[in-house]
Enzyme design. Sequence first.
Site: not given
Ligand code: E4P
Length: 192
Positions: A87
């Site tokens: 990622k």
């Molecule tokens: C996705 O891969 C992320 O980990 C996640 O959806 C981030 O979302 P948030 O806005 O709740 O931090």
Amino acid sequence: MKFFIDTANLAQIKEAQALGVLDGVTTNPSLMAKEGITGKDSILKHYVDICNLVDGDVSAEVNALDFDGMVREGEELAELHEQIVVKLPMTKEGVMAAKYFSDRGVKTNVTLVFSAGQAILAAKAGATYLSPFIGRIDDSSWDGIELIAQISHIYNVQGFKTEILAASIRNALHIVRCAEAGADVCTCPLDS
Ligand code: E4P
């Protein structure tokens, strides 16, 4: 549409897996810290534990912001398990790293995406997944679902193979509307 769970909590991953509809897992450094997983060795071990619980792709995020650091960390993560997806942040260096890994057959998830232009760049770099942040876009008074629909249209017209992974999901309506708008994957906490 595939379902990924957005957590580093092993109990919740097991519960989602038992439902029989889980296709993968996404994590990030904040989710790891929330589970009290800190320190490089513990984090790497936790990724392997997650991979051993599920059959699908498991996104593991790099911390580095520079290209060399992303490559170094990404290679280490990819070697952990065949289900690991590296990622990477949607930055200039993140796009370069996505291209580097795509050229070597390593799956990537380009994250923190807030515009269609960024989606085109990530697809050109050969990203496996693209993560637009729906909830955070809504927080900024734009429409996250509109972005999913726009990217879906562009990818279909252009024949890009990158999968749209709707992230930052806050409620069940987001999930339904992402499905309508053409998301390939939705990643959400268990309680969504
Ligand atoms: C996705 O891969 C992320 O980990 C996640 O959806 C981030 O979302 P948030 O806005 O709740 O931090």
